[in-house]
Design an enzyme around this catalytic site. Sequence first.
Site, PDB file in Angstrom:
ATOM      1  N   GLY A   1      95.604  36.049  32.087  1.00 43.89           N
ATOM      2  CA  GLY A   1      95.719  36.996  30.981  1.00 43.89           C
ATOM      3  C   GLY A   1      97.105  37.555  30.743  1.00 43.89           C
TER       4      GLY A   1
ATOM      5  CG  HIS B   1      82.398  61.266  45.445  1.00 41.51           C
ATOM      6  ND1 HIS B   1      82.030  60.625  46.595  1.00 41.51           N
ATOM      7  CD2 HIS B   1      83.328  60.465  44.868  1.00 41.51           C
ATOM      8  CE1 HIS B   1      82.692  59.496  46.712  1.00 41.51           C
ATOM      9  NE2 HIS B   1      83.498  59.362  45.660  1.00 41.51           N
ATOM     10  CD  GLU B   2      84.474  60.787  40.961  1.00 45.29           C
ATOM     11  OE1 GLU B   2      85.717  60.653  41.027  1.00 45.29           O
ATOM     12  OE2 GLU B   2      83.701  59.874  41.322  1.00 45.29           O
TER      13      GLU B   2
ATOM     14  N   GLY C   1      99.570  35.814  29.406  1.00 50.06           N
ATOM     15  CA  GLY C   1     100.189  35.202  28.226  1.00 50.06           C
ATOM     16  C   GLY C   1     100.801  33.835  28.466  1.00 50.06           C
ATOM     17  CE  LYS C   2      98.868  31.600  33.733  1.00 49.39           C
ATOM     18  NZ  LYS C   2      98.313  32.973  33.723  1.00 49.39           N
TER      19      LYS C   2
ATOM     20  N   GLY D   1     101.433  32.785  37.016  1.00 47.19           N
ATOM     21  CA  GLY D   1     101.174  34.210  36.910  1.00 47.19           C
ATOM     22  C   GLY D   1      99.692  34.495  36.851  1.00 47.19           C
ATOM     23  N   PRO D   2      99.341  35.773  36.994  1.00 45.25           N
ATOM     24  CG  PRO D   2      99.334  38.033  37.496  1.00 45.25           C
ATOM     25  CD  PRO D   2     100.223  36.927  37.114  1.00 45.25           C
TER      26      PRO D   2
HETATM   27  P1  ADP Z   1      96.829  33.232  30.376  1.00 45.27           P
HETATM   28  O1  ADP Z   1      96.942  31.864  29.804  1.00 45.27           O
HETATM   29  O2  ADP Z   1      98.063  33.682  31.095  1.00 45.27           O
HETATM   30  O3  ADP Z   1      95.621  33.453  31.225  1.00 45.27           O
HETATM   31  P2  ADP Z   1      96.614  33.936  27.626  1.00 45.27           P
HETATM   32  O4  ADP Z   1      97.888  33.387  27.145  1.00 45.27           O
HETATM   33  O5  ADP Z   1      95.403  33.137  27.357  1.00 45.27           O
HETATM   34  O6  ADP Z   1      96.679  34.261  29.168  1.00 45.27           O
HETATM   35  O7  ADP Z   1      96.450  35.401  27.029  1.00 45.27           O
HETATM   36  C1  ADP Z   1      95.255  35.857  26.476  1.00 45.27           C
HETATM   37  C2  ADP Z   1      95.510  36.825  25.333  1.00 45.27           C
HETATM   38  O8  ADP Z   1      96.119  38.024  25.804  1.00 45.27           O
HETATM   39  C3  ADP Z   1      96.472  36.275  24.316  1.00 45.27           C
HETATM   40  O9  ADP Z   1      95.824  35.522  23.361  1.00 45.27           O
HETATM   41  C4  ADP Z   1      97.079  37.542  23.725  1.00 45.27           C
HETATM   42  O10 ADP Z   1      96.266  38.070  22.718  1.00 45.27           O
HETATM   43  C5  ADP Z   1      97.065  38.495  24.878  1.00 45.27           C
HETATM   44  N1  ADP Z   1      98.375  38.560  25.544  1.00 45.27           N
HETATM   45  C6  ADP Z   1      98.628  38.237  26.821  1.00 45.27           C
HETATM   46  N2  ADP Z   1      99.922  38.428  27.133  1.00 45.27           N
HETATM   47  C7  ADP Z   1     100.533  38.850  26.005  1.00 45.27           C
HETATM   48  C8  ADP Z   1     101.874  39.216  25.675  1.00 45.27           C
HETATM   49  N3  ADP Z   1     102.857  39.169  26.580  1.00 45.27           N
HETATM   50  N4  ADP Z   1     102.121  39.613  24.412  1.00 45.27           N
HETATM   51  C9  ADP Z   1     101.133  39.669  23.502  1.00 45.27           C
HETATM   52  N5  ADP Z   1      99.870  39.348  23.755  1.00 45.27           N
HETATM   53  C10 ADP Z   1      99.531  38.949  24.989  1.00 45.27           C
HETATM   54 ZN    ZN Z   2      84.899  57.934  45.116  1.00 42.05          ZN
END
Ligand code: ADP
Ligand code: ZN
Length: 609
Positions: A210, A430-431, A212-213, A207-208
């Site tokens: 951030g 513009h906006e 939560g992996k 997954g992308p």
């Molecule tokens: P990834 O490994 O997918 O890049 P992370 O697991 O490191 O992402 O997520 C970074 C932070 O974002 C986590 O420490 C948490 O604080 C927050 N976060 C991301 N996804 C979730 C989720 N589903 N629920 C709660 N917090 C989340």
């Molecule tokens: Zn614009």
Amino acid sequence: MQKIEKPKKPLIFYYFVAMVVVILLNTLLFPRLMHQEITQVDYGTFLTMLENKEVAVAQVEQDVIYFTDTSEEPGMYATIPFNDPDLVNRLWESGCMFAQVKPQEMNPILSFLLTFILPVVIFIAIGQLMSRALMKKLGGGPMGGAMQFGKSSAKVYIASETGMKFTDVAGEDEAKENLMEVVDFLHNPQKYQEIGAKMPKGVLLVGPPGTGKTLLAKAVAGEAGVPFFSISGSEFVEMFVGMGANKVRDLFKQANEKAPCIVFIDEIDTIGKKRDASGMGGGNDEREQTLNQLLTEMDGFEGSKGVVILAATNRPETLDPALLRPGRFDRRVPVELPDLQGREAILKVHAARVKLAENVDFNAIARAASGASGAELANMVNEAALRAVRQGRKFVTQEDLQESIEVVIAGYQKKNKILSDHERMIVSYHEIGHALVAALQTHSAPVAKITIIPRTSGALGYTMQVEQEERNLMSREELENQIATLTGGRAAEEIVFHSITTGASNDIEKATKLARAMVTRYGMTDDFDMVALETVTNQYMGGDTALACAPETSAKIDQMVVDTVKTQHGKALKLLKDNEGKLHELSKFLCEKETITGEEFMRILEKKD
Ligand code: ADP
Ligand code: ZN
Ligand code: MG
């Protein structure tokens, strides 16, 4: 979570200490021992000292006289003798001793041993001692392998009260369900074995960034109640060839001993990249060896033994196909960007840690933060709390959260950036151009906010659109309307100022991307029908694409992209010209107020003149 192993100091640290010791010895001690200082004096001084009976011992050589004085700590002197027949008499009369003064020249071999070999011996001995002690501390055997460089530095986690739980992860229900099954298997393997079900050996979280992996993996560690080895792919990349493979071997050896357990390899793409068939570069040997070792180890153990391998990546397309075939990472768990509900849940999880005003409406914030990842949402809540502190409040309000969305999306307000009146006018038009085109088309999202306060990201102003509900499908008309909205800013500048500025560069980029996708990937043109002309090569990281067509086709695609954008630009121009009165009225209003809400905008738009 509690780490069992302490991170060890690298061996190189101890060698460094040994080296410092040797250098100190060499510079401070040896020179004193070997060359005591000899003061050169002239013959006159020598004679005077003789007469004053200040010479203690003298040694007369053919062309030099060494002597010491009578002080407590005798210094050593040397002088060149003149042809002095009286010398012996003088010496005799002064009552000094005749003896060896200058120490014997050191044996050259001995001196060499002392200055070069001894330090090296000390150096090695200290190093050995240190590493021996280190190995004992780590519980390895007495000789535990010559060096410890290849040891895996996987941290071992065990569940504890402080550990993450699945409840800390909001949304992502499918992923959680999937992983709960894995945890359940580790707790009750017989339940599965009775039926003959085998657990997948590897589970790959994709997954992308951030989403939560890593967080999910930590939650598994907290819930599983079995040893949890966690290592990042980059930790396998070693200075020395072969060490990465060693680490893999060691990691799996440990895992096998501790089974049932979980091994988590974060950012697996750093070692799991496709192996190069062409053999180009040649510098990838180390990585390839590491990957091969990983594949071998994964084949080497039985799934039923209770070792589950968890891995995470945001670049699944770059992984070597061998990793993904059944028997290795055969279960792929998508961890996608959160939907509206998911975003609301994530906001609530993180907001539970801050003090909130009573009127906070998470749904509204979640809707405005469309497309944000879990990490960004967590960041927004924190930014909101920081803003509350800055303003001297004890709780977070809805406005804090709203502002923090903009901070995360567009950067901080740039208070000291001063636009000239003329520039402010241009930005306002513009906006409003964007907003008006969006509002005048039926399928466009309503305008939520328009502002001309510059942001640190470089945006001089922006129009925020918020969809009423989550969109999963987009029709051709809707995409075309989006392109028209993107061209609306420039169109307004053209109509009012009869000149164009650089302010539309971001709009141009987005409009081109959309138009291109319509032609090459969404099959939305008659000419190309449902043929894929581009493939996405980097789904989760920016969505890069690779062209997959003949050069002539490519030229035709370019032409169609231009046509699409041009048509929509023309549409935007027409819409704005037909409503030029409103364009002027709204722009003047925005220029005065700097920020206007969606309601204010609609009120003026719907007001009958
Ligand atoms: P990834 O490994 O997918 O890049 P992370 O697991 O490191 O992402 O997520 C970074 C932070 O974002 C986590 O420490 C948490 O604080 C927050 N976060 C991301 N996804 C979730 C989720 N589903 N629920 C709660 N917090 C989340
Ligand atoms: Zn614009
Ligand atoms: Mg991660």
